[in-house]
Design a protein around this motif. Structure first.
Motif: not given
Length: 120
Positions: A1-21
């Motif tokens: 069976q395959g698996q799911l892989v996440e991308f896009g985490g990290g450190l950001v300041q309050a009010g900022g944006s991030l996009r996870l995939a």
């Protein structure tokens, strides 16, 4: 069976944006629903909180009250892909974010998680 892989985490300041995939690696059963959960520091994945979800063909989008209006879920369940656009991030959004897939048949499949840290 395959698996799911996440991308896009990290450190950001309050009010900022991030996009996870989240993408599938290998064979994944056909999805009924895909989504995101998060676990605050020290909390196990299975005790985490629902964040957002998308049903098959994108017919329904679901959000927790904590993120409604700030986060946007999107994706292509037919290709086992889901995204989470996070805007106006707050320190309380700090957590490990887990992608998950609920197949049409079978049990939930989890990704390995990606850390998101929001500094004040």
């Amino acid at each position: 069976q395959g698996q799911l892989v996440e991308f896009g985490g990290g450190l950001v300041q309050a009010g900022g944006s991030l996009r996870l995939a989240c993408e599938a690696s290998g064979h994944i059963p056909n999805a009924h629903t895909m989504g995101w959960f998060r676990s605050s520091p020290g909390k196990e994945r299975d005790l985490g909180d629902f964040v957002a979800g998308i049903t098959r063909s994108g017919s329904r989008l679901l959000y927790s009250d904590a993120v409604k209006g700030r986060f946007t879920v999107s994706g292509d369940t037919a290709n086992s892909t889901v995204y989470l656009q996070k805007n106006n991030l707050k320190p309380e959004d700090t957590a490990v974010y887990y992608c998950c897939l609920d197949p049409i048949i079978g049990g939930r499949i989890w990704g390995q998680g990606t850390q998101v840290t929001v500094s004040s």
